[in-house]
Design an enzyme around this catalytic site. Structure first.
Site, PDB file in Angstrom:
ATOM      1  N   ASP A 185      -7.995  -4.013   7.113  1.00  0.00           N
ATOM      2  CA  ASP A 185      -6.977  -2.972   7.314  1.00  0.00           C
ATOM      3  C   ASP A 185      -6.434  -3.085   8.735  1.00  0.00           C
ATOM      4  O   ASP A 185      -6.154  -2.089   9.409  1.00  0.00           O
ATOM      5  CB  ASP A 185      -7.562  -1.583   7.056  1.00  0.00           C
ATOM      6  CG  ASP A 185      -6.486  -0.532   6.765  1.00  0.00           C
ATOM      7  OD1 ASP A 185      -5.323  -0.921   6.524  1.00  0.00           O
ATOM      8  OD2 ASP A 185      -6.809   0.674   6.818  1.00  0.00           O
ATOM      9  N   GLU A 215       0.866  -1.176   0.000  1.00  0.00           N
ATOM     10  CA  GLU A 215       0.000   0.000   0.000  1.00  0.00           C
ATOM     11  C   GLU A 215       0.907   1.231   0.000  1.00  0.00           C
ATOM     12  O   GLU A 215       1.234   1.801   1.017  1.00  0.00           O
ATOM     13  CB  GLU A 215      -0.920  -0.012   1.219  1.00  0.00           C
ATOM     14  CG  GLU A 215      -1.993   1.063   1.173  1.00  0.00           C
ATOM     15  CD  GLU A 215      -2.875   1.067   2.398  1.00  0.00           C
ATOM     16  OE1 GLU A 215      -3.659   2.014   2.545  1.00  0.00           O
ATOM     17  OE2 GLU A 215      -2.767   0.132   3.234  1.00  0.00           O
TER      18      GLU A 215
END
Length: 384
Positions: free
Chosen positions: A276, A133
């Site tokens: 997440d 990410e």
């Protein structure tokens, strides 16, 4: 020599046709051999495991896991850290995951890629690949990321990302930071390119989708919103029928109504539950340090002193419960959002994400409150 045949009996099994109580799941050599009738002769010959009426769901697959069990992947891009993170999430029905490295140095990125390769080579249960990410993100939508480390991909980055790997490689980038030909090169090499932490407009995002972007990281968060005259990244995501959208269903990141709108706008199968997750998941540790900032998990919310969200304290079983209880979706659909659809996003649908003949015997066994009782990976009960 073949392993003994195993029969999972007396369960409510989520099959392709929906929940069924009239089937026995036969497992051999780590895969589903058959969905059999209770009076099938093979059932009498098999070792039996009685589920006592529990729900038998496909094991959950989480494409965005920053940490767990008190461990953060950025702090320790090693096989042992991956083993610990996967173990922590296994308690919550997660049988496959992409450990996620948020924006960091080029050296850390390469160490993370190598660690995941080594973990897969050592058959660490649950490691399916890696999610990077960043660092090719937009400062305007940085979130908790360290914008001083943001950059555009160079030749060495592209060589590392497109090298042959043992697992899936997912890369979150900002479309305005990476040209469409570079996106196309990554996608053609098999990288799952997704958009996130981006201030792009609709046209730029549409061009990135045409070049090979296949999805969106934590939809709504850290991206341009849908407005009347400029659809933004959110509008491009909801308008595009082919792409997947990761949803953090924790009651904090996105309002339930906005989540329902996304689910209704996308074709069936294109919305995926993600956590997440950060170190507090599966740990008594409520604090951790990220980019030199102390992050505190309180009431399920992870944030810094300024109130910026820093991942989540969500686990996949919790995401499934929230999808049922907060969003009102049927359990079967919530379960598929946590298993079948992420497997398709990762290109693993032939082996993962369903309870059907030929699939890996990865299961989450849940009680009526949708809490995990058992987790199975490759036909072995890993958590009971």
């Amino acid at each position: 020599m073949l392993q003994p045949l195993l029969a999972l009996v007396h369960g409510r099994v989520l099959t392709d046709e929906g929940l069924r109580e009239d089937v026995v799941v036969l497992v051999r050599e780590g895969h589903v051999l058959a969905l059999a009738a209770p009076d099938d002769p093979r059932v009498a010959q098999a070792q039996r495991h009685d589920l006592a009426g529990a729900l038998l769901l496909p094991g959950f697959i989480d494409v965005q896991v920053n940490g767990g069990g008190g461990l953060l992947f950025n702090d320790a891009p090693t096989v042992e850290a991956l083993r610990g993170i996967a173990l922590a999430h296994r308690r919550f029905g997660t049988t496959g995951l992409l450990p996620t490295l948020i924006t960091d140095t080029a050296a850390k990125m390469r160490a993370a890629l190598d660690a995941v390769d080594a973990a897969i080579a050592q058959s660490v249960p649950g490691i399916l690949g890696i999610h990077l990410e960043g660092p090719f993100l937009a400062p305007a939508r940085k979130g908790i990321h360290d914008a001083s480390l943001f950059r555009t991909p160079d030749t060495d980055d592209l060589l590392a990302l497109t090298a042959q790997r043992r697992g899936v490689v997912m890369l979150t980038l900002a479309p305005e930071q990476v040209a469409p030909p570079v996106i196309a090169r990554l996608a053609e090499a098999g990288v799952r390119v997704v958009a996130g932490h981006t201030g792009a407009d609709y046209a730029t995002t549409r061009a990135a989708l045409d070049a090979g972007v296949c999805g969106f990281t934590h939809l709504y968060n850290a991206m341009t919103p849908l407005t009347s005259r400029e659809p933004g990244v959110v509008g491009a995501a909801l308008d595009d029928p082919a792409s997947w959208c990761g949803l953090i269903v924790d009651g904090h990141h996105v309002h339930p109504a906005s989540l329902r709108i996304a689910i209704n706008a996308k074709p069936p199968g294109k919305c995926v539950l993600v956590t997440d997750a950060m170190p507090p998941v599966g740990s008594a540790r409520a604090e951790y340090v990220l980019n030199g900032q102390t992050i505190v998990a309180r009431d399920g919310i992870c944030m810094n002193d300024s109130g910026v969200l820093a991942g989540s304290a969500l686990d996949m079983a919790g995401a499934v419960r929230n999808t049922v209880n907060l969003l009102g979706l049927p359990l079967a659909e919530a379960s598929r959002m946590a298993s079948t659809y992420p497997a398709e996003w990762l290109g693993l649908e032939q082996t993962h994400g369903r309870i059907a003949p030929g699939q890996r015997a990865d299961f989450a066994v849940l009680d009526d409150t949708l809490h995990v009782r058992e987790t199975w990976i490759g036909g072995e009960r890993r958590i009971a």
